[in-house]
Design an enzyme around this catalytic site. Structure first.
Site, PDB file in Angstrom:
ATOM      1  N   GLY A   1       0.924  -1.305  -0.031  1.00 53.31           N
ATOM      2  CA  GLY A   1       0.186   0.324   0.185  1.00 53.31           C
ATOM      3  C   GLY A   1       0.985   1.193  -0.099  1.00 53.31           C
TER       4      GLY A   1
ATOM      5  N   SER B   1       3.883   1.378  -4.721  1.00 50.55           N
ATOM      6  CA  SER B   1       5.230   0.844  -5.776  1.00 50.55           C
ATOM      7  C   SER B   1       4.463   1.192  -7.459  1.00 50.55           C
ATOM      8  CB  SER B   1       6.270  -0.091  -5.594  1.00 50.55           C
ATOM      9  OG  SER B   1       4.519  -1.495  -5.574  1.00 50.55           O
TER      10      SER B   1
ATOM     11  N   ASP C   1      -1.558   9.062  -5.245  1.00 48.36           N
ATOM     12  CA  ASP C   1      -0.861   8.473  -5.300  1.00 48.36           C
ATOM     13  C   ASP C   1       0.272   8.704  -6.192  1.00 48.36           C
ATOM     14  OD1 ASP C   1      -2.144   6.598  -4.045  1.00 48.36           O
ATOM     15  OD2 ASP C   1      -2.302   4.750  -5.502  1.00 48.36           O
TER      16      ASP C   1
HETATM   17  C1  GLA Z   1      -5.097   4.035  -3.711  1.00 49.22           C
HETATM   18  C2  GLA Z   1      -5.614   4.487  -4.863  1.00 49.22           C
HETATM   19  C3  GLA Z   1      -5.396   6.041  -4.760  1.00 49.22           C
HETATM   20  C4  GLA Z   1      -6.553   6.520  -3.317  1.00 49.22           C
HETATM   21  C5  GLA Z   1      -6.538   5.696  -1.971  1.00 49.22           C
HETATM   22  C6  GLA Z   1      -7.117   4.969  -1.628  1.00 49.22           C
HETATM   23  O1  GLA Z   1      -4.272   3.883  -3.450  1.00 49.22           O
HETATM   24  O2  GLA Z   1      -4.570   4.193  -6.228  1.00 49.22           O
HETATM   25  O3  GLA Z   1      -5.883   6.512  -5.762  1.00 49.22           O
HETATM   26  O4  GLA Z   1      -8.173   6.100  -4.013  1.00 49.22           O
HETATM   27  O5  GLA Z   1      -6.363   3.945  -2.440  1.00 49.22           O
HETATM   28  O6  GLA Z   1      -7.161   6.768  -0.532  1.00 49.22           O
END
Ligand code: GLA
Length: 379
Positions: free
Chosen positions: A124, A127, A172
């Site tokens: 999480g 990467s 991300d």
């Molecule tokens: C993942 C997704 C992000 C976001 C998070 C939850 O990391 O890639 O865009 O939605 O989950 O906040």
């Protein structure tokens, strides 16, 4: 790592790379599933990530290697089909190559490519965004193009949404692109507009990676995405960011109970991001910590994207001295918990939490004292 990446490139391809680019992984600080609902979110780039080295090939062949897999994978320059199985990691650079023309950029034809990483994958910590952004910077440089950082971020997101097939928001890629050491990235996802805010000096991050991953994680993420869009439709708004707590209460009768819970998580979470930003500016880490833990509880009970493992870690951490707050970080359904602690929290405390987890689940989580770092760059 740049040197090491170049060395590995040489070992695989027998020559030096022409370009090396880097992009970091990220922590989702607070703002869970707010991004694709048009909300706000705070994240931090880590001081670890993915390096991509490339060198052009006149024969038009494309070869992809990674330090975590075996021999290079060859893909024809006109072949942009999604791959499955052991070589599915190539979908990240392939997705970027497919995205480049959409943004008016030229995809390089033939090249040798190598990716290395010091980021745990499947934790999480994004990467996937890191490999997308490092690939995008490397390919753009090969083509002699240097678009705005926003564009590089959007190329990465486009690859993830349209090629890899995850309907993620901008978090991300945005944090990987705009991260700065000792700062948090604040994103208003409607623009999107990117900014950074200082991280108070006594805030430390510890990451506990459970190595658990729900088998259906991509499907569950997409299901939450659909539920949020259904909630917005039910409330008569285009995205949940347009509904505040009062509007949500007023519209409650129009939503199925489960859909209401999903919407309440998002609406409350957007309010928590705002409150966290204020508390950070005041240097009130106790208040920030409470918001982090409240975010986790909302994931646990309303959005239902937590797991027994993640809940256990949050319970153990929030009853440990020197911890301001803890929450799952990222999409959920497995992965990692992030704790914000004072500098007094150390290996001894982290080991005690890991030991309690091991006692309960039989395996120890990986523990990482994570430092913030800078965003994606050419090296
Ligand atoms: C993942 C997704 C992000 C976001 C998070 C939850 O990391 O890639 O865009 O939605 O989950 O906040």
């Amino acid at each position: 790592m740049k040197q090491l990446t170049a060395q590995k490139f040489r070992a695989v391809y027998g020559r030096a790379p022409e370009i090396v680019a880097y992009a970091p992984g990220r922590i989702e600080f607070i703002g869970n599933h707010t991004d694709y609902n048009g909300g706000t979110v705070l994240g931090a780039a880590l001081d670890r990530g993915v390096w991509v080295a490339v060198a052009g090939r006149p024969d038009g062949r494309r070869q992809f290697a990674s330090d975590q897999r075996g021999a290079p994978v060859e893909v024809r320059a006109d072949d942009l089909t999604k791959r499955g199985g052991a070589t599915s990691w190539v979908n990240y650079p392939l997705g970027v190559l497919a995205a480049l023309p959409v943004f008016g950029a030229t995809a390089p034809k033939g090249f040798d490519y190598l990716a290395t990483s010091n980021l745990p994958s499947g934790a999480g910590l994004s990467s996937s965004a890191a490999i997308e952004l490092a690939s995008a910077l490397a390919f753009l440089e090969m083509a002699g193009e240097r678009p705005a950082r926003e564009t590089v971020v959007q190329i990465g997101k486009h690859a993830e949404n349209n090629f890899v097939g995850v309907p993620c928001g901008i978090l991300d890629q945005g944090v990987s692109g705009f991260g700065q050491k000792n700062r948090l990235v604040f994103i208003d996802c409607r623009g999107p507009v990117f900014a950074t805010v200082p991280l108070p000096g006594d805030a430390h991050f510890w990451i506990f990676n459970t190595h658990t991953k729900h088998a259906l994680v991509d499907g569950l993420y997409a299901a939450r995405h659909r539920e949020c869009m259904a909630a917005a439709r039910g409330l008569g708004v285009s995205l949940l960011v347009e509904a505040d707590a009062a509007a949500l209460e007023a519209g409650k009768a129009k939503l199925a109970p489960e859909i209401f819970k999903r919407a309440k998580h998002v609406v409350d979470e957007i309010a928590r991001v705002g409150a966290a930003k204020v508390a950070l500016a005041e240097g009130d880490l106790v208040a920030v910590g409470k918001l982090l833990t409240a975010s986790h509880r909302s994931s646990q009970f309303l959005f239902e994207n937590s797991t027994a493992e993640l809940d256990f870690l949050v319970d153990a951490l929030t009853t440990t001295a020197h911890v301001f707050g803890a929450r799952l970080t990222g999409g959920g359904f497995g992965g990692a918990v992030m704790a914000m602690t004072s500098g007094a929290f150390g290996d001894k405390e982290a080991r005690a939490v890991a030991a309690a987890y091991r006692e309960k689940f039989g395996t120890a989580p990986d523990v990482l004292h994570a430092l913030t770092g800078d965003g994606a760059m050419l090296l």
